[in-house]
Design an enzyme around this catalytic site. Structure first.
Site, PDB file in Angstrom:
ATOM      1  N   LYS A  28      -6.884  -4.987  -6.824  1.00 47.75           N
ATOM      2  CA  LYS A  28      -6.624  -6.376  -6.430  1.00 47.75           C
ATOM      3  C   LYS A  28      -7.804  -7.051  -5.732  1.00 47.75           C
ATOM      4  O   LYS A  28      -7.958  -8.267  -5.832  1.00 47.75           O
ATOM      5  CB  LYS A  28      -5.373  -6.442  -5.553  1.00 47.75           C
ATOM      6  CG  LYS A  28      -4.114  -6.061  -6.313  1.00 47.75           C
ATOM      7  CD  LYS A  28      -2.859  -6.265  -5.495  1.00 47.75           C
ATOM      8  CE  LYS A  28      -1.632  -5.873  -6.316  1.00 47.75           C
ATOM      9  NZ  LYS A  28      -0.377  -6.220  -5.650  1.00 47.75           N
ATOM     10  N   ASP A  35       1.485 -12.418  -4.915  1.00 44.13           N
ATOM     11  CA  ASP A  35       2.196 -11.344  -4.216  1.00 44.13           C
ATOM     12  C   ASP A  35       2.881 -11.828  -2.949  1.00 44.13           C
ATOM     13  O   ASP A  35       4.063 -11.563  -2.714  1.00 44.13           O
ATOM     14  CB  ASP A  35       1.228 -10.219  -3.821  1.00 44.13           C
ATOM     15  CG  ASP A  35       0.997  -9.214  -4.934  1.00 44.13           C
ATOM     16  OD1 ASP A  35       1.888  -9.065  -5.790  1.00 44.13           O
ATOM     17  OD2 ASP A  35      -0.064  -8.584  -4.941  1.00 44.13           O
ATOM     18  N   GLY A  51      -0.277  -1.001   6.275  1.00 44.78           N
ATOM     19  CA  GLY A  51      -1.276  -1.075   5.224  1.00 44.78           C
ATOM     20  C   GLY A  51      -2.141  -2.309   5.392  1.00 44.78           C
ATOM     21  O   GLY A  51      -1.728  -3.295   6.021  1.00 44.78           O
ATOM     22  N   ALA A  52      -3.348  -2.263   4.838  1.00 42.03           N
ATOM     23  CA  ALA A  52      -4.264  -3.400   4.953  1.00 42.03           C
ATOM     24  C   ALA A  52      -5.024  -3.642   3.654  1.00 42.03           C
ATOM     25  O   ALA A  52      -6.117  -4.189   3.656  1.00 42.03           O
ATOM     26  CB  ALA A  52      -5.246  -3.163   6.100  1.00 42.03           C
ATOM     27  N   THR A  70      -6.948   3.447   8.402  1.00 43.40           N
ATOM     28  CA  THR A  70      -8.290   3.110   8.866  1.00 43.40           C
ATOM     29  C   THR A  70      -8.176   1.855   9.720  1.00 43.40           C
ATOM     30  O   THR A  70      -7.986   0.747   9.196  1.00 43.40           O
ATOM     31  CB  THR A  70      -9.237   2.854   7.678  1.00 43.40           C
ATOM     32  OG1 THR A  70      -9.246   4.006   6.826  1.00 43.40           O
ATOM     33  CG2 THR A  70     -10.663   2.579   8.161  1.00 43.40           C
ATOM     34  N   ARG A 122     -10.167  -0.017  11.345  1.00 42.45           N
ATOM     35  CA  ARG A 122     -11.121  -1.103  11.120  1.00 42.45           C
ATOM     36  C   ARG A 122     -10.596  -2.095  10.091  1.00 42.45           C
ATOM     37  O   ARG A 122     -10.755  -3.312  10.247  1.00 42.45           O
ATOM     38  CB  ARG A 122     -12.460  -0.526  10.659  1.00 42.45           C
ATOM     39  CG  ARG A 122     -13.517  -1.588  10.330  1.00 42.45           C
ATOM     40  CD  ARG A 122     -14.796  -0.947   9.815  1.00 42.45           C
ATOM     41  NE  ARG A 122     -14.553  -0.077   8.681  1.00 42.45           N
ATOM     42  CZ  ARG A 122     -14.379  -0.503   7.431  1.00 42.45           C
ATOM     43  NH1 ARG A 122     -14.401  -1.807   7.167  1.00 42.45           N
ATOM     44  NH2 ARG A 122     -14.184   0.354   6.447  1.00 42.45           N
ATOM     45  N   GLY A 143      11.258  -3.169  -3.532  1.00 37.15           N
ATOM     46  CA  GLY A 143      10.296  -4.137  -4.032  1.00 37.15           C
ATOM     47  C   GLY A 143      10.683  -4.888  -5.291  1.00 37.15           C
ATOM     48  O   GLY A 143       9.855  -5.629  -5.825  1.00 37.15           O
TER      49      GLY A 143
END
Length: 275
Positions: A66, A102, A125-126, A151, A153, A235
């Site tokens: 994406k 989305d 999530g990122a 993570t 960051r 979902g």
């Protein structure tokens, strides 16, 4: 001449997009077909260029492409720019345009459920899907949004861009009971026998737990949430709504989303109750 559309991802065999869009094409008498295309990250650019050469009319993009597909597109919609993620591509005058449906698809799915006033939301999530959802939540007026990611960051980067809060996974786990809505946006749970993206030990009964994965209908995350007394939202709704927005961009036709949610749910082995 018959038009063709596709979805590209890695993995892709689980995708219900071909079934959904082909059914909509048939229902509306549109001479078109929709196919799944598997492309590993290293082969994404070649696959995309090949599809353009072969005259693709519209494309959906799923994990893990994406964000990585963006350099290959001619232009991005303003929303896709802010989100740095694309899940839909249109082809206009020989130019490829990236969009992100989305987030709006998820918010439409979320809005179909009873929600508390000013809920405290945790997004897990990122990645590309998380970015779309976080920006759409903020745009829809949800002000108290936090992002947790393995993570840290990346969570910080998304939180800074969207104007929300970043927390570590450990902080999120310990404070889980403070959130009214938990949104799982990672790919954890897509494969069989996978674990959880984070511990659900402190989840609060009565909160809403949403997973953007729709196949399987009940992921380990949703199962664990239900065991804690949470309301589970899979979902399917997000999948159908985001697909409908893309379908309308490609064809100008607005498909029946409520009917499709029922069809997809039952096709995946679930029972659907019309809201």
């Amino acid at each position: 001449m018959k038009k063709w559309y596709a979805v590209i991802g890695d993995p892709i065999a689980h995708s219900m997009s071909p079934f959904m869009h082909d059914l909509w094409f048939k229902e509306h008498g549109i001479n078109a077909t929709y196919i799944p295309i598997h492309a590993e990250p290293a082969k994404l650019e070649k696959a995309f260029q090949a599809m353009k050469t072969l005259g693709i009319c519209g494309l959906n993009v799923t994990l893990p492409h994406k964000s990585s597909i963006i350099p290959f597109l001619d232009r991005l919609d303003e929303t896709a720019v802010k989100m740095n993620a694309v899940n839909t591509v249109t082809f206009e005058g020989g130019k490829s345009v990236g969009w992100n449906t989305d987030g709006d698809g998820f918010v439409r799915s979320l809005a179909a459920n009873p929600l508390p006033e000013n809920p405290k939301i945790l997004v897990i999530g990122a990645g590309g899907a998380a970015r779309g959802i976080v920006f759409a939540l903020k745009r829809a007026g949800f002000s108290d949004v936090s992002v947790a990611n393995r993570t840290y960051r990346r969570a910080e980067e998304l939180a800074h861009a969207a104007g929300c809060t970043a927390v570590t996974m450990k902080e999120a786990e310990l404070a889980l009971g403070q959130y009214n809505i938990l949104i799982q946006t990672t790919s954890v749970g897509l494969a069989k026998d996978e674990g959880l993206p984070l511990s659900m030990e402190h989840a609060a009964a009565g909160s809403l737990a949403a997973d953007i994965i729709y196949n399987p209908l009940e992921t380990p995350f949703l199962k664990a949430a239900k065991e804690k007394g949470c309301t589970a939202l899979n979902g399917v709704g997000m999948f159908v709504y985001q697909g409908a927005i893309a379908f309308e961009k490609w064809t100008g036709v607005e498909p029946d989303t409520e009917k499709m949610i029922g069809i997809i749910t039952e096709k995946l082995g679930g029972n659907y109750v019309n809201r």
